[in-house]
Design a protein around this motif. Structure first.
Motif, PDB file in Angstrom:
ATOM      1  N   LEU A 377      50.088  42.083  36.874  1.00 12.03           N
ATOM      2  CA  LEU A 377      48.771  41.683  36.370  1.00 12.03           C
ATOM      3  C   LEU A 377      48.060  40.884  37.462  1.00 12.03           C
ATOM      4  CD1 LEU A 377      46.671  41.624  34.140  1.00 12.03           C
ATOM      5  CD2 LEU A 377      47.779  39.568  33.216  1.00 12.03           C
ATOM      6  N   LEU A 378      47.049  41.514  38.054  1.00 12.64           N
ATOM      7  CA  LEU A 378      46.235  40.914  39.109  1.00 12.64           C
ATOM      8  C   LEU A 378      44.793  40.906  38.622  1.00 12.64           C
ATOM      9  CD1 LEU A 378      47.712  42.993  42.077  1.00 12.64           C
ATOM     10  CD2 LEU A 378      48.466  40.729  41.332  1.00 12.64           C
ATOM     11  N   ILE A 379      44.106  39.769  38.787  1.00 17.83           N
ATOM     12  CA  ILE A 379      42.735  39.659  38.287  1.00 17.83           C
ATOM     13  C   ILE A 379      41.875  38.966  39.341  1.00 17.83           C
ATOM     14  CG2 ILE A 379      41.249  38.847  36.413  1.00 17.83           C
ATOM     15  CD1 ILE A 379      43.761  38.652  34.656  1.00 17.83           C
ATOM     16  N   ARG A 380      40.762  39.614  39.677  1.00 17.95           N
ATOM     17  CA  ARG A 380      39.816  39.056  40.639  1.00 17.95           C
ATOM     18  C   ARG A 380      38.467  38.828  39.968  1.00 17.95           C
ATOM     19  NH1 ARG A 380      35.566  39.981  44.044  1.00 17.95           N
ATOM     20  NH2 ARG A 380      35.764  39.272  46.223  1.00 17.95           N
ATOM     21  N   TYR A 381      37.983  37.612  40.007  1.00 11.51           N
ATOM     22  CA  TYR A 381      36.638  37.275  39.534  1.00 11.51           C
ATOM     23  C   TYR A 381      36.268  35.936  40.144  1.00 11.51           C
ATOM     24  CZ  TYR A 381      32.629  36.617  36.412  1.00 11.51           C
ATOM     25  OH  TYR A 381      31.357  36.439  35.910  1.00 11.51           O
ATOM     26  N   PRO A 382      35.689  35.943  41.340  1.00 11.18           N
ATOM     27  CA  PRO A 382      35.512  34.700  42.105  1.00 11.18           C
ATOM     28  C   PRO A 382      34.612  33.674  41.432  1.00 11.18           C
ATOM     29  CG  PRO A 382      34.359  36.534  43.156  1.00 11.18           C
ATOM     30  CD  PRO A 382      35.226  37.120  42.089  1.00 11.18           C
ATOM     31  N   ARG A 383      33.806  34.069  40.462  1.00 16.85           N
ATOM     32  CA  ARG A 383      32.974  33.078  39.772  1.00 16.85           C
ATOM     33  C   ARG A 383      33.813  32.095  38.955  1.00 16.85           C
ATOM     34  NH1 ARG A 383      27.672  35.944  37.142  1.00 16.85           N
ATOM     35  NH2 ARG A 383      26.904  37.028  38.993  1.00 16.85           N
ATOM     36  N   SER A 384      34.996  32.533  38.545  1.00 16.00           N
ATOM     37  CA  SER A 384      35.828  31.680  37.685  1.00 16.00           C
ATOM     38  C   SER A 384      37.233  31.462  38.219  1.00 16.00           C
ATOM     39  CB  SER A 384      35.929  32.297  36.277  1.00 16.00           C
ATOM     40  OG  SER A 384      34.678  32.320  35.630  1.00 16.00           O
ATOM     41  N   ILE A 385      37.754  32.430  38.951  1.00 10.72           N
ATOM     42  CA  ILE A 385      39.161  32.406  39.340  1.00 10.72           C
ATOM     43  C   ILE A 385      39.302  32.003  40.810  1.00 10.72           C
ATOM     44  CG2 ILE A 385      41.243  33.809  39.594  1.00 10.72           C
ATOM     45  CD1 ILE A 385      40.209  35.538  37.279  1.00 10.72           C
ATOM     46  N   THR A 386      40.077  30.990  41.057  1.00  9.94           N
ATOM     47  CA  THR A 386      40.308  30.498  42.408  1.00  9.94           C
ATOM     48  C   THR A 386      41.158  31.485  43.194  1.00  9.94           C
ATOM     49  OG1 THR A 386      40.226  28.207  41.626  1.00  9.94           O
ATOM     50  CG2 THR A 386      41.248  28.601  43.783  1.00  9.94           C
ATOM     51  N   ALA A 387      40.712  31.830  44.378  1.00  6.88           N
ATOM     52  CA  ALA A 387      41.434  32.797  45.203  1.00  6.88           C
ATOM     53  C   ALA A 387      42.840  32.301  45.517  1.00  6.88           C
ATOM     54  CB  ALA A 387      40.667  33.043  46.507  1.00  6.88           C
ATOM     55  N   GLY A 388      43.787  33.209  45.440  1.00  7.49           N
ATOM     56  CA  GLY A 388      45.170  32.887  45.773  1.00  7.49           C
ATOM     57  C   GLY A 388      45.930  32.163  44.689  1.00  7.49           C
ATOM     58  N   SER A 389      45.408  32.140  43.472  1.00  4.65           N
ATOM     59  CA  SER A 389      46.106  31.477  42.370  1.00  4.65           C
ATOM     60  C   SER A 389      47.327  32.294  41.941  1.00  4.65           C
ATOM     61  CB  SER A 389      45.177  31.302  41.162  1.00  4.65           C
ATOM     62  OG  SER A 389      44.029  30.553  41.484  1.00  4.65           O
ATOM     63  N   GLU A 390      48.304  31.583  41.412  1.00  5.68           N
ATOM     64  CA  GLU A 390      49.496  32.212  40.844  1.00  5.68           C
ATOM     65  C   GLU A 390      49.827  31.507  39.540  1.00  5.68           C
ATOM     66  OE1 GLU A 390      52.635  31.938  43.681  1.00  5.68           O
ATOM     67  OE2 GLU A 390      51.498  32.924  45.285  1.00  5.68           O
ATOM     68  N   SER A 391      50.451  32.240  38.611  1.00  5.35           N
ATOM     69  CA  SER A 391      50.786  31.618  37.341  1.00  5.35           C
ATOM     70  C   SER A 391      52.109  32.141  36.802  1.00  5.35           C
ATOM     71  CB  SER A 391      49.700  31.871  36.303  1.00  5.35           C
ATOM     72  OG  SER A 391      50.041  31.263  35.062  1.00  5.35           O
ATOM     73  N   LYS A 392      52.920  31.214  36.268  1.00  2.00           N
ATOM     74  CA  LYS A 392      54.176  31.551  35.608  1.00  2.00           C
ATOM     75  C   LYS A 392      54.004  31.586  34.084  1.00  2.00           C
ATOM     76  CE  LYS A 392      56.710  31.456  39.410  1.00  2.00           C
ATOM     77  NZ  LYS A 392      57.301  32.706  39.971  1.00  2.00           N
ATOM     78  N   ALA A 393      52.765  31.565  33.614  1.00  2.00           N
ATOM     79  CA  ALA A 393      52.524  31.559  32.171  1.00  2.00           C
ATOM     80  C   ALA A 393      53.101  32.813  31.535  1.00  2.00           C
ATOM     81  CB  ALA A 393      51.020  31.485  31.901  1.00  2.00           C
ATOM     82  N   LEU A 394      53.765  32.650  30.412  1.00  2.00           N
ATOM     83  CA  LEU A 394      54.268  33.792  29.656  1.00  2.00           C
ATOM     84  C   LEU A 394      53.094  34.467  28.960  1.00  2.00           C
ATOM     85  CD1 LEU A 394      57.405  32.085  28.089  1.00  2.00           C
ATOM     86  CD2 LEU A 394      57.454  33.943  29.768  1.00  2.00           C
ATOM     87  N   CYS A 395      52.804  35.698  29.348  1.00  2.00           N
ATOM     88  CA  CYS A 395      51.697  36.401  28.714  1.00  2.00           C
ATOM     89  C   CYS A 395      52.125  37.804  28.312  1.00  2.00           C
ATOM     90  CB  CYS A 395      50.462  36.422  29.602  1.00  2.00           C
ATOM     91  SG  CYS A 395      50.675  37.151  31.232  1.00  2.00           S
ATOM     92  N   MET A 396      51.330  38.411  27.428  1.00  2.00           N
ATOM     93  CA  MET A 396      51.645  39.725  26.882  1.00  2.00           C
ATOM     94  C   MET A 396      50.417  40.616  26.936  1.00  2.00           C
ATOM     95  SD  MET A 396      54.012  38.739  23.564  1.00  2.00           S
ATOM     96  CE  MET A 396      52.880  37.545  22.852  1.00  2.00           C
ATOM     97  N   ASN A 397      50.649  41.907  26.800  1.00  2.00           N
ATOM     98  CA  ASN A 397      49.508  42.823  26.880  1.00  2.00           C
ATOM     99  C   ASN A 397      48.538  42.659  25.709  1.00  2.00           C
ATOM    100  OD1 ASN A 397      51.245  43.971  24.998  1.00  2.00           O
ATOM    101  ND2 ASN A 397      51.277  46.004  25.930  1.00  2.00           N
ATOM    102  N   ILE A 398      48.949  42.057  24.606  1.00  2.00           N
ATOM    103  CA  ILE A 398      47.996  41.814  23.517  1.00  2.00           C
ATOM    104  C   ILE A 398      47.068  40.639  23.828  1.00  2.00           C
ATOM    105  CG2 ILE A 398      49.374  42.873  21.689  1.00  2.00           C
ATOM    106  CD1 ILE A 398      50.268  40.082  20.844  1.00  2.00           C
TER     107      ILE A 398
END
Length: 540
Positions: A377-398
């Motif tokens: 899961l890779l997401i690019r949107y420079p207006r809101s998302i800081t470049a080069g961010s990483e996350s260990k958050a548990l997420c699901m396709n829902i």
């Protein structure tokens, strides 16, 4: 050397694209963002270099991560093509949206994030793979793959385009990319759009683009540490599957070990049918590329573990070469958005319907709740998302549906079963204090292809609990900190008694939260011979 030269070329191309990143002025500052949701089929994190994979370089996907966020713990709630897509569209678990396995038919009348965006004024389209049997609804435009069991063909594929059957000439990934760019160019520039941009690649049987045929023939890929797993640390589910490289791979469909003359003599062979769709010049290149493989196999020198290792190398050469067109497609899309001034106005999401086994535990395919089925899961949107961010958050396709609605400013329906990821994406990947403790999984398709047992379970930050049910009743518990490859089931280990109790409590809580009131399917199950079939008449 060949691999290094190829990768260097790709990185050079990606760098050229980066150089022009800010060349166009933002022209839609007062508008809601466009959304492009790119999804591949069976593309796993092990084959994406920004996830640390050592198999191949994917510079355009890496660019998405470097200019956006990389989510490291995203999981399908049901790791199978159709069910995953249904979960993504509805924001609901399989037992709620009604699409539990690939024999299901999606109820397109139920609300989806696409239909809600459409009602809110978004232009909506889908190009590529659909795999939900029913026709799409909520779209202004669709051009979806048909044929080969509704998964589409790699060469000269068939499409259902707004209800009309057409055949397109060329390679499927390139054609879908062309359609996506054409759609983008045709929308009203004063209104936002949402495009579902869904590739067939790199789905089995892994047929590369003509330019990539034989690309890795001289590359030797590292074997996974668990390629020769003997399953001593687990129960019947791992032992009784039918998705092993050693035993399940077919000589014709998977390994392509048929000469042209042999294919032409057996017109019932599946490989013949797709081979005949290729232009003659592609057939000629195909024959040239696979001739050495056929000769080596028929030499009689390959036996035992050497044969398994050899099959693994052929699998990787075909799978990774097929995936190359996907990375190129992402680069083409970003370059085009840049050229029309829409790159930074657009949320670009890249994922796959689930992960895939690339030889781990001796397997290919997906279905099991083990870590290899993790989704990219890779997401690019420079207006809101800081470049080069990483996350260990548990997420699901829902989580995807509420996230898209959140960014579009559309109210998230109360019956969607999860929440938006925006609070994580806009905060450098950091977790809110009230984020979930675990992900939930439920797989239904058994007995069926690959013979993977029905199962449900949860994954926390450290532990995983799985229950295999149906014709068996077995539990597995893994300590992912101590055993990241999930080789040792500690469910009956006395030292994990408290962990087991804690995990059962979390499982019961998750099943209540997601309204999975009959997880073992003791109610509403029909028996047809030795096959148990879900009765969905009472499943909402």
């Amino acid at each position: 050397m060949e691999k290094l030269i190829y990768n260097a070329l790709f990185l050079s191309v990606a760098g050229m694209s980066l150089a022009g990143c800010a060349s166009k002025k933002n022209t839609r500052e007062d508008k809601r963002p466009n959304i492009i949701f790119i999804m591949t089929d069976d593309h796993t994190t092990q084959a994406i270099s920004c996830y640390g994979g050592n198999l191949v370089q994917t510079p355009n996907l890496d660019r998405l991560a470097h200019e956006g966020i990389r989510m490291d713990r995203c999981y399908a709630t049901n790791a199978l093509s159709g069910p995953s897509r249904a979960c993504i569209l509805t924001g609901k678990m399989s037992h709620i949206n009604g699409f539990t396995d690939n024999a299901s038919r999606f109820n397109s009348d139920q609300p989806t994030f696409i239909s809600l965006l459409h009602k809110a004024g978004y232009q909506t389209g889908i190009v590529g793979k659909w795999h939900l049997i029913s026709e799409p609804k909520g779209f202004d435009y669709w051009s979806i793959l048909t044929g080969q069991e509704e998964q589409g063909d790699y060469y000269d594929p068939d499409f259902n385009e707004n209800g009309k059957h057409i055949v397109e000439k060329g390679y499927v990934t390139d054609i879908i990319t062309d359609k996506a760019i054409k759609y983008i160019d045709g929308v009203d520039k004063n209104k936002p759009f949402c495009l579902m941009f869904h590739h067939k690649a790199p789905h089995r049987n892994w047929m590369p683009a003509p330019r990539h045929l034989g690309l890795f023939n001289n590359t030797v890929f590292p074997e996974p540490a668990t390629l020769f797993d003997d399953y001593k640390g687990r129960g019947r589910a791992s032992k009784e599957q039918d998705m092993s490289i050693e035993h399940t791979f077919t000589d014709d469909w998977d390994l392509k070990l048929l000469t042209r003359d042999e294919m032409l003599r057996d017109t019932t062979n599946r490989l013949y049918k797709v081979y005949k769709r290729m232009p003659e010049e592609v057939q000629d290149k195909w024959d040239e590329v696979y001739a050495p493989r056929i000769k080596e196999y028929r030499s009689g020198k390959l036996t035992g573990s050497n044969l398994v290792s050899w099959k693994y190398q052929q699998y990787m050469r075909d799978y990774l070469a097929t995936a190359m067109s996907v990375d190129e497609s992402v680069g083409r899309l970003m370059k085009h958005l840049e050229s029309i001034g829409e790159l930074d106005n657009t949320i670009i999401v890249y994922t796959s319907d689930q992960g895939f086994f690339l030889g781990e535990h001796g397997w290919f395919d997906k279905r099991f709740m083990y870590e290899e089925t993790r989704m990219p899961l890779l997401i690019r949107y420079p207006r809101s998302i800081t470049a080069g961010s990483e996350s260990k958050a548990l997420c699901m396709n829902i989580d995807f549906a509420p996230t898209f609605l959140d960014y579009a400013g559309v109210k998230i329906p109360e019956d969607m079963q999860e929440r938006s990821l925006r609070s994580i994406l806009d905060n450098g990947g950091k977790l809110p204090d009230d984020w979930r403790e675990c992900t939930y999984y439920h797989y239904y398709e058994y007995p069926a292809e690959h013979s993977v047992k029905r199962q449900y379970g949860i994954r926390t930050d450290r532990y995983k609990l799985i229950h295999f049910y149906n014709d068996i009743d077995e539990w597995e518990l893994y300590d992912l900190a101590e055993d990241p490859e999930e080789m040792n089931n500690v469910y009956d280990d006395a030292s994990y008694a408290e962990v087991r109790k804690m995990m059962h409590g979390l499982l019961e809580k998750a099943q209540k939260e997601y309204a999975d009131t009959d997880p073992d399917e003791k109610v509403n199950v029909l028996f047809k011979g030795d096959r148990r079939v879900m009765d969905r008449t009472n499943k909402k």
